[in-house]
Design an enzyme around this catalytic site. Structure first.
Site, PDB file in Angstrom:
ATOM      1  N   CYS A 171     -34.719  38.575  -0.074  1.00  0.00           N
ATOM      2  CA  CYS A 171     -34.726  37.425  -0.832  1.00  0.00           C
ATOM      3  C   CYS A 171     -33.340  36.918  -1.177  1.00  0.00           C
ATOM      4  O   CYS A 171     -33.227  36.332  -2.394  1.00  0.00           O
ATOM      5  CB  CYS A 171     -35.649  37.513  -2.272  1.00  0.00           C
ATOM      6  SG  CYS A 171     -37.177  38.161  -1.880  1.00  0.00           S
ATOM      7  N   GLN A 223     -31.177  44.278 -10.903  1.00  0.00           N
ATOM      8  CA  GLN A 223     -30.781  45.618 -10.273  1.00  0.00           C
ATOM      9  C   GLN A 223     -29.963  46.572 -11.082  1.00  0.00           C
ATOM     10  O   GLN A 223     -29.366  47.561 -10.654  1.00  0.00           O
ATOM     11  CB  GLN A 223     -30.019  45.353  -8.992  1.00  0.00           C
ATOM     12  CG  GLN A 223     -31.038  44.857  -7.861  1.00  0.00           C
ATOM     13  CD  GLN A 223     -32.130  45.547  -7.398  1.00  0.00           C
ATOM     14  OE1 GLN A 223     -32.080  46.596  -7.206  1.00  0.00           O
ATOM     15  NE2 GLN A 223     -33.226  45.001  -6.948  1.00  0.00           N
ATOM     16  N   HIS A 247     -30.431  36.522  -5.914  1.00  0.00           N
ATOM     17  CA  HIS A 247     -31.833  36.655  -5.320  1.00  0.00           C
ATOM     18  C   HIS A 247     -32.517  35.416  -5.687  1.00  0.00           C
ATOM     19  O   HIS A 247     -32.192  34.597  -6.337  1.00  0.00           O
ATOM     20  CB  HIS A 247     -32.589  37.682  -6.245  1.00  0.00           C
ATOM     21  CG  HIS A 247     -33.841  38.008  -5.946  1.00  0.00           C
ATOM     22  ND1 HIS A 247     -34.957  37.357  -6.165  1.00  0.00           N
ATOM     23  CD2 HIS A 247     -34.437  39.171  -5.289  1.00  0.00           C
ATOM     24  CE1 HIS A 247     -36.089  37.856  -5.651  1.00  0.00           C
ATOM     25  NE2 HIS A 247     -35.722  39.083  -5.345  1.00  0.00           N
ATOM     26  N   ASP A 302     -29.235  38.109 -14.537  1.00  0.00           N
ATOM     27  CA  ASP A 302     -30.181  38.660 -13.783  1.00  0.00           C
ATOM     28  C   ASP A 302     -29.992  40.216 -13.847  1.00  0.00           C
ATOM     29  O   ASP A 302     -29.038  40.472 -13.130  1.00  0.00           O
ATOM     30  CB  ASP A 302     -30.522  38.064 -12.549  1.00  0.00           C
ATOM     31  CG  ASP A 302     -31.503  38.869 -11.665  1.00  0.00           C
ATOM     32  OD1 ASP A 302     -31.774  39.721 -11.996  1.00  0.00           O
ATOM     33  OD2 ASP A 302     -31.639  38.262 -10.783  1.00  0.00           O
ATOM     34  N   LYS A 317     -38.686  48.045 -11.907  1.00  0.00           N
ATOM     35  CA  LYS A 317     -37.423  48.797 -11.303  1.00  0.00           C
ATOM     36  C   LYS A 317     -36.543  49.556 -12.305  1.00  0.00           C
ATOM     37  O   LYS A 317     -35.458  50.179 -11.887  1.00  0.00           O
ATOM     38  CB  LYS A 317     -36.560  47.400 -10.819  1.00  0.00           C
ATOM     39  CG  LYS A 317     -37.112  46.633  -9.808  1.00  0.00           C
ATOM     40  CD  LYS A 317     -36.026  45.580  -9.354  1.00  0.00           C
ATOM     41  CE  LYS A 317     -36.645  44.294  -9.030  1.00  0.00           C
ATOM     42  NZ  LYS A 317     -37.320  44.437  -7.530  1.00  0.00           N
TER      43      LYS A 317
HETATM   44  N1  7TS Z   1     -33.367  39.644  -9.268  1.00  0.00           N
HETATM   45  C1  7TS Z   1     -32.930  40.573  -8.370  1.00  0.00           C
HETATM   46  C2  7TS Z   1     -31.315  40.884  -8.382  1.00  0.00           C
HETATM   47  C3  7TS Z   1     -33.727  41.344  -7.865  1.00  0.00           C
HETATM   48  O1  7TS Z   1     -33.377  42.317  -6.937  1.00  0.00           O
HETATM   49  C4  7TS Z   1     -35.020  41.074  -7.950  1.00  0.00           C
HETATM   50  C5  7TS Z   1     -36.120  41.680  -6.970  1.00  0.00           C
HETATM   51  C6  7TS Z   1     -35.617  39.908  -8.584  1.00  0.00           C
HETATM   52  C7  7TS Z   1     -34.599  39.334  -9.204  1.00  0.00           C
HETATM   53  C8  7TS Z   1     -36.953  39.441  -8.724  1.00  0.00           C
HETATM   54  O2  7TS Z   1     -37.657  40.538  -9.450  1.00  0.00           O
HETATM   55  P1  7TS Z   1     -39.363  40.415  -9.734  1.00  0.00           P
HETATM   56  O3  7TS Z   1     -39.524  41.922 -10.248  1.00  0.00           O
HETATM   57  O4  7TS Z   1     -39.546  39.644 -10.716  1.00  0.00           O
HETATM   58  O5  7TS Z   1     -39.948  40.417  -8.461  1.00  0.00           O
HETATM   59  N2  7TS Z   1     -35.625  42.368  -5.796  1.00  0.00           N
HETATM   60  C9  7TS Z   1     -36.154  42.953  -4.857  1.00  0.00           C
HETATM   61  C10 7TS Z   1     -35.706  43.436  -3.719  1.00  0.00           C
HETATM   62  O6  7TS Z   1     -34.232  43.725  -3.757  1.00  0.00           O
HETATM   63  N3  7TS Z   1     -36.670  44.049  -2.782  1.00  0.00           N
HETATM   64  O7  7TS Z   1     -37.948  43.688  -3.432  1.00  0.00           O
HETATM   65  C11 7TS Z   1     -37.731  43.032  -4.534  1.00  0.00           C
END
Ligand code: 7TS
Length: 421
Positions: free
Chosen positions: A379, A218, A125, A215, A241
């Site tokens: 992303c 997910q 990401h 990371d 999430k």
């Molecule tokens: N890393 C991964 C693997 C992610 O899927 C996401 C967000 C992030 C980092 C960032 O997370 P945040 O909570 O700091 O924004 N992924 C997604 C997605 O797949 N669709 O919307 C956000």
């Protein structure tokens, strides 16, 4: 006996699932972006505001003590959930993005010298790419990337894995050398759903003295995450999430490294003493928690992991795997559809492209039927480039989803494809 998983009982706990969208029952398949919240989490957050709202670690008054106790109880619940050794290894951040930026900035300062190397993978990401690019630029280090196979897996030789294979893996085996300081990789890909063999790659990294950052954005809602078993030095995730609130997340860090790292942000709460010339730092975890934290969010996240702990995690995972299998099989009956991400080990995420149909148009028509999916590059632009596509339609499942909802999506998608071709 097989563990029971009562999806109707689970669904009853999510108030939003009773909503109608365009007059149709909501089918929520965008859990990869953010998951829905059970009533317990919503209640815990509002109960904080309604009954004990005060700033933490500051006052001697009763509410402040209660708020502090509730916050630290949440930290302990999260420590238990990820099996960290100490509660002070659980650092509260605003989310995965902030956690990785903290790690990249502070570790960069501690470890990176000109000529050093940082390794990421081609399925990251943007929030696990850009912070490392910035750190490399700042310290004159080089960013190295593990390539991705056609099925959406790391193209890398991991001795612990290839030993069991009939034919040796083909991929890169020059990932680590004496200059590799940091490995930053996702546990699960948000676009492909691939569950990566992080434990095995971390074991390789350790042989080279490389610090490891995972990371877990997910993975946290779908896998039984045990940071000590994984052997990682850092593990970042977002509350929103994992059935928790937005604006709150965690960076787990191994005590010994956190002690050596410089603070990321300066301000109140993170200091021991301040003079106008120099400051000294508070003990862990507060050294990395400058300013008033998102107290309600922390309490909500604590409740979310307690809620998850009330269920049999393997039964939950089994249910989600059944959703993945059903969706994969049914989607492939759509003419011209190609699934992006066909790894053997996957969570409940299906990304796909359909010949002659733009993902945005499909997403819009599905929404008309009350079905929420994500469309676009998710992303992960470098990954899109790897597959030569501009984006996908992605359905990402949670424990409250059902086989019937997938059938609703398939019927709607078939109708949409007919209209769009
Ligand atoms: N890393 C991964 C693997 C992610 O899927 C996401 C967000 C992030 C980092 C960032 O997370 P945040 O909570 O700091 O924004 N992924 C997604 C997605 O797949 N669709 O919307 C956000």
């Amino acid at each position: 006996m097989e563990p029971m998983f009562d999806v109707a009982e689970i669904r009853a706990q999510f108030p939003i699932l009773k909503e109608l969208v365009h007059g149709k029952p909501l089918v929520y398949f965008d859990n990869g972006a953010t998951s829905q919240k059970p009533r317990r989490v919503i209640k815990a957050e509002s109960a904080y505001y309604a009954t004990i709202n005060a700033n933490v670690h500051r006052g001697v008054h009763t509410l402040s003590t209660k708020a502090t106790e509730a916050q630290e109880a949440a930290r302990e619940a999260i420590r238990n959930h990820i099996n960290a050794k100490h509660a002070h290894e659980v650092i509260f951040t605003s989310g995965t993005t902030a956690g990785i930026n903290l790690a990249a900035t502070s570790l960069g300062q501690l470890l990176l010298k000109p000529g050093d190397e940082v390794v990421i993978s081609g399925m990251e990401h943007h929030s696990n790419i850009v912070p490392w690019q910035l750190a490399c630029e700042r310290h004159g280090a080089t960013l190295k990337v593990i390539p991705i196979t056609e099925s959406g897996e790391w193209d890398v030789v991991i001795p612990a894995l290839s030993r069991n294979r009939a034919t040796p893996a083909q991929g890169r085996n020059d990932i680590f050398n004496e200059r590799t300081r940091i490995l930053a990789i996702s546990h699960v890909s948000n676009t492909l759903g691939t569950i990566n063999p992080v434990k095995q790659l971390i074991a390789e990294a350790k042989k080279h003295g490389t610090v490891t950052v995972v990371d877990g954005a997910q993975a946290i809602a779908h896998l039984d995450v045990d940071v000590q078993d994984l052997g990682c030095d850092f593990y970042a995730f977002s509350g929103h999430k994992v059935y928790g609130p937005t604006g709150i997340g965690v960076l787990y860090g191994r005590e010994e490294l956190l002690e050596r790292m410089p603070p990321w942000q300066g301000g109140g709460e993170m200091i021991d003493t301040v003079t106008l010339e120099k400051s000294t730092w508070a003990k862990l975890p507060f050294k990395f928690e400058a300013g008033t934290p998102h107290i309600a969010g922390i309490i909500g996240l604590g409740e979310a992991v307690r809620w998850m702990e009330d269920y049999d995690k393997s039964a939950m995972a089994k249910h989600e795997h059944a959703l993945l299998q059903h969706a994969t099989k049914k989607l492939l009956t759509i003419d011209g559809l190609r699934i992006i991400g066909t790894a053997k080990e996957k969570v409940g995420v299906v990304s796909f492209v359909i010949e002659g149909v733009h993902h945005y148009d499909l997403g819009t028509l599905l929404d008309q039927q009350g079905i929420a999916v994500r469309t676009g590059h998710h992303c992960t632009q470098p990954l899109m480039e790897r597959f030569g596509i501009s984006g996908t339609t992605r359905a990402s499942f949670a424990c409250f989803n059902t086989i019937e909802e997938i059938d609703v999506m398939i019927t709607a998608a078939k109708k949409a494809v007919k209209m769009l071709r």
